[in-house]
Motif scaffolding. Structure first.
Motif, PDB file in Angstrom:
ATOM      1  N   GLY A   1       0.810  -1.213   0.000  1.00 20.66           N
ATOM      2  CA  GLY A   1       0.000   0.000   0.000  1.00 20.66           C
ATOM      3  C   GLY A   1       0.842   1.261   0.000  1.00 20.66           C
ATOM      4  N   ALA A   2       1.923   1.247   0.765  1.00 19.64           N
ATOM      5  CA  ALA A   2       2.808   2.407   0.831  1.00 19.64           C
ATOM      6  C   ALA A   2       3.476   2.647  -0.521  1.00 19.64           C
ATOM      7  CB  ALA A   2       3.853   2.203   1.921  1.00 19.64           C
ATOM      8  N   LEU A   3       3.936   1.568  -1.156  1.00 16.69           N
ATOM      9  CA  LEU A   3       4.544   1.691  -2.483  1.00 16.69           C
ATOM     10  C   LEU A   3       3.546   2.281  -3.478  1.00 16.69           C
ATOM     11  CD1 LEU A   3       6.378  -1.747  -2.761  1.00 16.69           C
ATOM     12  CD2 LEU A   3       7.489   0.491  -2.676  1.00 16.69           C
ATOM     13  N   MET A   4       2.293   1.833  -3.386  1.00 17.45           N
ATOM     14  CA  MET A   4       1.272   2.286  -4.328  1.00 17.45           C
ATOM     15  C   MET A   4       1.097   3.805  -4.283  1.00 17.45           C
ATOM     16  SD  MET A   4      -0.838   1.347  -6.668  1.00 17.45           S
ATOM     17  CE  MET A   4      -1.165  -0.412  -6.425  1.00 17.45           C
ATOM     18  N   VAL A   5       1.162   4.384  -3.091  1.00 16.54           N
ATOM     19  CA  VAL A   5       0.984   5.831  -2.963  1.00 16.54           C
ATOM     20  C   VAL A   5       2.096   6.568  -3.708  1.00 16.54           C
ATOM     21  CG1 VAL A   5       0.903   7.785  -1.368  1.00 16.54           C
ATOM     22  CG2 VAL A   5      -0.217   5.622  -0.758  1.00 16.54           C
ATOM     23  N   GLY A   6       3.344   6.162  -3.473  1.00 12.93           N
ATOM     24  CA  GLY A   6       4.460   6.827  -4.135  1.00 12.93           C
ATOM     25  C   GLY A   6       4.453   6.626  -5.634  1.00 12.93           C
ATOM     26  N   VAL A   7       4.142   5.408  -6.069  1.00  8.03           N
ATOM     27  CA  VAL A   7       4.124   5.105  -7.500  1.00  8.03           C
ATOM     28  C   VAL A   7       3.018   5.892  -8.200  1.00  8.03           C
ATOM     29  CG1 VAL A   7       3.615   3.295  -9.187  1.00  8.03           C
ATOM     30  CG2 VAL A   7       5.243   2.857  -7.344  1.00  8.03           C
ATOM     31  N   CYS A   8       1.838   5.936  -7.614  1.00  8.06           N
ATOM     32  CA  CYS A   8       0.742   6.691  -8.233  1.00  8.06           C
ATOM     33  C   CYS A   8       1.060   8.179  -8.298  1.00  8.06           C
ATOM     34  CB  CYS A   8      -0.553   6.462  -7.455  1.00  8.06           C
ATOM     35  SG  CYS A   8      -1.263   4.819  -7.693  1.00  8.06           S
ATOM     36  N   ALA A   9       1.690   8.701  -7.248  1.00  4.61           N
ATOM     37  CA  ALA A   9       2.070  10.116  -7.252  1.00  4.61           C
ATOM     38  C   ALA A   9       3.084  10.393  -8.353  1.00  4.61           C
ATOM     39  CB  ALA A   9       2.639  10.506  -5.890  1.00  4.61           C
ATOM     40  N   ALA A  10       4.057   9.487  -8.488  1.00  6.87           N
ATOM     41  CA  ALA A  10       5.089   9.662  -9.513  1.00  6.87           C
ATOM     42  C   ALA A  10       4.495   9.576 -10.912  1.00  6.87           C
ATOM     43  CB  ALA A  10       6.178   8.603  -9.329  1.00  6.87           C
ATOM     44  N   LYS A  11       3.588   8.643 -11.120  1.00  5.35           N
ATOM     45  CA  LYS A  11       2.945   8.521 -12.434  1.00  5.35           C
ATOM     46  C   LYS A  11       2.135   9.768 -12.759  1.00  5.35           C
ATOM     47  CE  LYS A  11       2.548   3.449 -12.645  1.00  5.35           C
ATOM     48  NZ  LYS A  11       1.613   2.305 -12.748  1.00  5.35           N
ATOM     49  N   ALA A  12       1.428  10.299 -11.765  1.00  7.19           N
ATOM     50  CA  ALA A  12       0.639  11.505 -11.985  1.00  7.19           C
ATOM     51  C   ALA A  12       1.541  12.681 -12.377  1.00  7.19           C
ATOM     52  CB  ALA A  12      -0.160  11.846 -10.725  1.00  7.19           C
ATOM     53  N   LEU A  13       2.668  12.813 -11.698  1.00  3.34           N
ATOM     54  CA  LEU A  13       3.607  13.884 -12.029  1.00  3.34           C
ATOM     55  C   LEU A  13       4.176  13.690 -13.428  1.00  3.34           C
ATOM     56  CD1 LEU A  13       5.653  14.348  -8.719  1.00  3.34           C
ATOM     57  CD2 LEU A  13       3.982  15.923  -9.700  1.00  3.34           C
ATOM     58  N   ALA A  14       4.503  12.446 -13.764  1.00  5.27           N
ATOM     59  CA  ALA A  14       5.086  12.162 -15.081  1.00  5.27           C
ATOM     60  C   ALA A  14       4.104  12.489 -16.199  1.00  5.27           C
ATOM     61  CB  ALA A  14       5.510  10.696 -15.158  1.00  5.27           C
ATOM     62  N   VAL A  15       2.845  12.109 -15.999  1.00  9.62           N
ATOM     63  CA  VAL A  15       1.831  12.386 -17.021  1.00  9.62           C
ATOM     64  C   VAL A  15       1.566  13.887 -17.124  1.00  9.62           C
ATOM     65  CG1 VAL A  15      -0.598  12.074 -17.617  1.00  9.62           C
ATOM     66  CG2 VAL A  15       0.743  10.120 -16.833  1.00  9.62           C
ATOM     67  N   ALA A  16       1.496  14.554 -15.971  1.00  9.17           N
ATOM     68  CA  ALA A  16       1.171  15.983 -15.963  1.00  9.17           C
ATOM     69  C   ALA A  16       2.296  16.833 -16.550  1.00  9.17           C
ATOM     70  CB  ALA A  16       0.865  16.439 -14.541  1.00  9.17           C
ATOM     71  N   THR A  17       3.532  16.410 -16.340  1.00 12.24           N
ATOM     72  CA  THR A  17       4.673  17.232 -16.777  1.00 12.24           C
ATOM     73  C   THR A  17       5.318  16.731 -18.061  1.00 12.24           C
ATOM     74  OG1 THR A  17       6.253  15.918 -15.472  1.00 12.24           O
ATOM     75  CG2 THR A  17       5.214  17.814 -14.379  1.00 12.24           C
ATOM     76  N   GLY A  18       4.995  15.479 -18.460  1.00 15.09           N
ATOM     77  CA  GLY A  18       5.634  14.899 -19.628  1.00 15.09           C
ATOM     78  C   GLY A  18       7.058  14.452 -19.387  1.00 15.09           C
ATOM     79  N   LYS A  19       7.450  14.333 -18.122  1.00 16.82           N
ATOM     80  CA  LYS A  19       8.811  13.918 -17.794  1.00 16.82           C
ATOM     81  C   LYS A  19       8.937  12.394 -17.826  1.00 16.82           C
ATOM     82  CE  LYS A  19       9.861  18.212 -16.831  1.00 16.82           C
ATOM     83  NZ  LYS A  19      10.761  19.006 -17.686  1.00 16.82           N
ATOM     84  N   PRO A  20      10.093  11.865 -18.226  1.00 18.60           N
ATOM     85  CA  PRO A  20      10.300  10.416 -18.205  1.00 18.60           C
ATOM     86  C   PRO A  20      10.325   9.896 -16.771  1.00 18.60           C
ATOM     87  CG  PRO A  20      12.349  11.542 -18.709  1.00 18.60           C
ATOM     88  CD  PRO A  20      11.263  12.583 -18.764  1.00 18.60           C
ATOM     89  N   LEU A  21       9.852   8.658 -16.592  1.00 23.30           N
ATOM     90  CA  LEU A  21       9.721   8.078 -15.265  1.00 23.30           C
ATOM     91  C   LEU A  21      10.523   6.785 -15.168  1.00 23.30           C
ATOM     92  CD1 LEU A  21       8.362   7.992 -12.463  1.00 23.30           C
ATOM     93  CD2 LEU A  21       6.413   6.843 -13.536  1.00 23.30           C
ATOM     94  N   TYR A  22      11.301   6.666 -14.089  1.00 24.43           N
ATOM     95  CA  TYR A  22      12.096   5.464 -13.827  1.00 24.43           C
ATOM     96  C   TYR A  22      11.592   4.793 -12.553  1.00 24.43           C
ATOM     97  CZ  TYR A  22      15.480   6.871 -17.369  1.00 24.43           C
ATOM     98  OH  TYR A  22      16.086   7.200 -18.554  1.00 24.43           O
TER      99      TYR A  22
END
Length: 380
Positions: free
Chosen positions: A96-117
């Motif tokens: 569950g903790a991982l899911m929060v960080g991963v979803c936040a990172a994906k949202a930022l990547a989609v919103a900014t167009g930045k590549p995600l690792y």
């Protein structure tokens, strides 16, 4: 969607996100220079339960992420538009903790167009050793301020990771794509053993700092607690290695401490808490350091990085340092604020992946709570 492929820059500006347990971490690095490391911990919310409660940790990440991100950007003096890429812990950790960080990172990547690792946070503990802090005005470059330093890993490198969830010895041929697991705990991690023994001794949570402090007042030789997996049938020989030559086990040690306390209480005697704490700690650090040094010697490892939350333990640092010196091995220990889980280490590994020309992970990956340490990053 994999996002734009980042230019293979020598100094990429990377934002790292860590949420594998109870720390919400956001760090920003430029190449191998640490700009900021912001951490919000929910430790106090778990104290009354005597351990991390996954649901509480997940909710705390939700509450802390945006303020932590904003503070990290403010301190670094950059904006999301300035960032070249985003890196996030994909595993291992609490689902569950991982899911929060991963979803936040994906949202930022989609919103900014930045590549995600999507990266492995255990390997990130090694990557943090590459970071140097910016030099002060008029001062020489910080360079090796955070452990290995100089922006380059030495040849023949190993890593000893000791935390609440992991106790592992690794060989690092390449931090971006070649990590080998030499040995690990087969049951409790060292940090878990500390927490459970602290509960037995009535010392509260977290157990590591409490036992480390109390142990200084006790006699580590007063009681001989068992060193797990050190019998010949497990160790074997250098020529014919046993099945657990470089592995650890702490569950039997925890039980031995419980039985010891019960025996004192059954006799109506005062429990020598400080002596038991000291003897327990000596058993843990003795077997960790001896097996780690053995693995290094037998695999030609000449430099080893000590990381993870338990790396803050004074006796572990002392004894591991002594044994490494005797064996001709150079021990590297990052500053304490970079030993525990944090976003800076995630960003550091992300920067290494970019500089190695490795493609982003995209946004279709899922967090993996049991990600093996040999998987450095998720490929698109």
């Amino acid at each position: 969607m994999s996002g734009p492929y980042p230019e293979q820059s020598r100094q990429p500006l990377v934002l790292g996100i860590e949420s594998s347990c109870d720390e919400t971490g956001v760090g920003i690095v430029r190449g191998t220079t640490l700009l900021t490391n912001t951490v919000s911990s929910s430790m106090e919310e778990h104290v009354r339960f005597g351990g991390v409660i996954p649901e509480i940790a997940s909710r705390a990440h939700l509450d802390a992420f945006v303020p932590t991100l904003q503070e990290s950007l403010r301190v670094a003096g950059v904006t999301l538009d300035d960032v070249d890429a985003i890196a996030v812990t994909s595993g291992p950790g609490l689902a569950g903790a991982l899911m929060v960080g991963v979803c936040a990172a994906k949202a930022l990547a989609v919103a900014t167009g930045k590549p995600l690792y999507a990266i492995n946070h255990l390997v990130a503990h090694v990557g943090v050793g590459l970071l140097g802090r910016p030099a002060s005005p008029g001062a020489p470059d910080a360079g090796a301020a955070a452990g290995l330093g100089a922006g380059k890993l030495p040849d023949n490198l190993g890593a000893l990771l000791v935390s609440g969830g992991h106790t592992e010895i690794l060989r690092i041929r390449s931090i971006t794509d070649d990590v080998e697991l030499l040995g690990s705990t087969i049951d409790d991690a060292a940090g878990e053993a500390y927490d459970k023994v602290a509960r037995i001794l009535g010392l509260g949570y977290p157990g590591g700092p409490a036992i480390d402090k109390l142990a200084r007042q006790g006699n580590p030789k007063s009681i001989r607690f068992p060193r797990g997996l050190t019998q010949p049938k497990y160790m074997g020989t250098a020529e014919e290695k046993g099945p657990h030559r470089y592995d650890w086990s702490f569950s039997g040690l925890k039980t031995a401490v419980a039985r010891c306390v019960e025996q004192f209480e059954a006799r109506g005697e005062e429990v020598p808490v400080a002596d038991i704490a000291a003897a327990f700690q000596e058993a843990v650090v003795d077997v960790i350091s001896s097996k780690a040094v053995l693995a290094c010697k037998e695999h030609g490892i000449t430099d080893v990085l000590l990381g993870g939350g338990v790396a803050a333990n004074s006796r572990l640092r002392e004894l591991t340092g002594q044994r490494c010196t005797s064996a001709g091995i150079k021990l590297h220990v990052p500053p304490l604020d970079l030993c525990t889980d944090n976003g800076a280490m995630v960003a550091a590994l992300g920067a290494q992946l970019i500089m190695a020309g490795i493609r982003p992970s995209g946004v279709s990956f899922a967090p993996d709570s049991s990600m093996p340490v040999t998987t450095v990053s998720v490929t698109a």
